[in-house]
Design an enzyme around this catalytic site. Structure first.
Site, PDB file in Angstrom:
ATOM      1  CD  GLU A 234      -1.379  -0.368   3.650  1.00 42.72           C
ATOM      2  OE1 GLU A 234      -2.555  -0.650   3.352  1.00 42.72           O
ATOM      3  OE2 GLU A 234      -1.004  -0.194   4.815  1.00 42.72           O
ATOM      4  CB  CYS A 235       0.826   4.333   0.228  1.00 39.20           C
ATOM      5  SG  CYS A 235       0.982   6.113  -0.061  1.00 39.20           S
ATOM      6  N   GLY A 236       3.505   3.642  -0.162  1.00 37.36           N
ATOM      7  CA  GLY A 236       4.951   3.545  -0.322  1.00 37.36           C
ATOM      8  C   GLY A 236       5.387   2.179  -0.809  1.00 37.36           C
ATOM      9  CB  SER A 324      -3.947  -0.045  -4.368  1.00 37.60           C
ATOM     10  OG  SER A 324      -4.342  -0.098  -3.010  1.00 37.60           O
TER      11      SER A 324
END
Length: 363
Positions: A234-236, A324
């Site tokens: 997720e993200c990073g 994501s």
């Protein structure tokens, strides 16, 4: 209940839910009589929010403090503390807010010691404690706890580049049967042995892109894990899995390129999965939030997203991967944690038995 005026999940909204008194910490730099109007506005905007005290921050001098004190008399709200303007309290920040503690632990500890001394000297701590204790006791319903789904080892990224992981998420995985082991993509050269799955949370990989790119053995390890194991990012974590980040070659697990921008993407999201993935089945809903200045191209289409400002598709998924920008909080719903650990456990059992990996079962 949820507000519909833009205050949902605000500090005021949470205070109402808890029936808790509020202490306003007001940045008083360059203010005089107008401080009373500001505080009056907060105190009267929503009568269900009980503004019970004020702390004045960044006060410039004895004379400035005297003016502010005189102005506050008209509000009838107690002044519980005054903190003087001091460059020593300038906090570390950058594009997404505070620099994480994990990056500067010694500096943070020193800063907190200085701040604690100033608060002790400038605030009525006894009054603050009495005020906090005045909040009523509440009867609450415990959050659902994930049921054990078997046993598996989950490698969780950490260290300076990946410091944003909800502790509730880790505890949910553990409750579902996971043995959680930490690793640092910056300096470790291999994933923890026997890892059945990998959880890559958020953080600031953009600040360490060169070092992450130089750690070729770890990039090889996560590519292998993406082929042979289960990965949730997720993200990073998504950025690290991309082909590149601002020109630095990274893992290439996700066929997309990431770059930093000057545009903030922020907000709560409802996400409907378009394909089966390690956390949910196609058609099921996930809830989370986005908070990033980066972008990836292409954006992906594994999740249909809906938020306050519209709809769209983004993210990447396969039966063994979900990557994501969506930060999930598993403390409120056990199903994604249960599915993740159940799939890991069943695939581990299949490998140990020399069988083909099992397909994803419904929960």
């Amino acid at each position: 209940g949820a507000a519909d005026d833009g205050t949902t999940a605000s500090t005021g909204h949470v205070a109402k839910l808890l029936h808790a008194p509020v202490v306003l910490v007001v940045d008083a730099k360059a203010m005089s009589g107008s401080v009373a109007a500001l505080i009056h506005g907060f105190a009267t905007f929503d009568r269900d929010v009980h503004v019970a005290g004020v702390i004045l921050n960044r006060v410039g001098s004895d004379g400035h403090e005297a003016m502010l004190r005189d102005a506050l008399v008209a509000t009838g709200i107690p002044l519980l503390g005054v903190l003087r303007r001091d460059d020593a309290f300038t906090w570390r920040d950058r594009h997404l807010g505070l620099v994480p503690v994990v990056e500067q632990p010694v500096d943070v500890e020193r800063s907190l010691d200085r701040l604690a001394s100033a608060v002790d000297a400038g605030c009525d701590l006894d009054a603050l404690v009495r005020l906090a204790r005045s909040a009523p006791d509440l009867t609450t319903t415990p959050l659902p706890t994930p049921q054990r789904q078997g046993g598996a080892v989950v490698a969780v990224a950490g260290g300076p580049a990946f410091g944003f992981v909800y502790r509730d998420n880790v505890e949910a995985l553990q409750a579902a049967g996971a043995d959680v082991v930490a690793f640092d993509p910056l300096c470790d050269h291999a994933l923890p042995p026997d890892a059945d799955g990998v959880y890559l949370g958020g953080g600031f990989p953009e600040m360490f892109a060169s070092a992450l790119a130089d750690n070729v053995p770890m990039l090889d390890a996560i590519r292998t894990a993406a082929r042979e194991r289960i990965v949730w990012a997720e993200c990073g974590g998504l950025l690290w899995l991309c082909n590149s980040l601002d020109g630095h070659r990274l893992a290439g697990v996700v066929d997309a390129d990431a770059r930093m921008t000057d545009r903030l993407t922020l907000g709560y999201r409802r996400a409907t999965a378009t394909v089966d993935n390690p956390l949910t089945q196609a058609g099921d809903e996930l809830r989370g939030h986005e908070f990033h200045y980066s972008t990836v191209e292409p954006t992906g289409d594994a999740l249909d997203l809906e938020g306050r400002f519209g709809r769209g598709s983004a993210g990447f998924a396969t039966p063994t991967l979900l990557a994501s920008y969506l930060h999930l909080h598993l403390g409120a719903t056990p199903r994604p944690a249960e599915r993740f650990v159940r799939v890991l456990s069943q695939r581990r059992s299949a490998r140990e038995a020399g069988e083909s990996p099992v397909r994803f079962p419904p929960l």
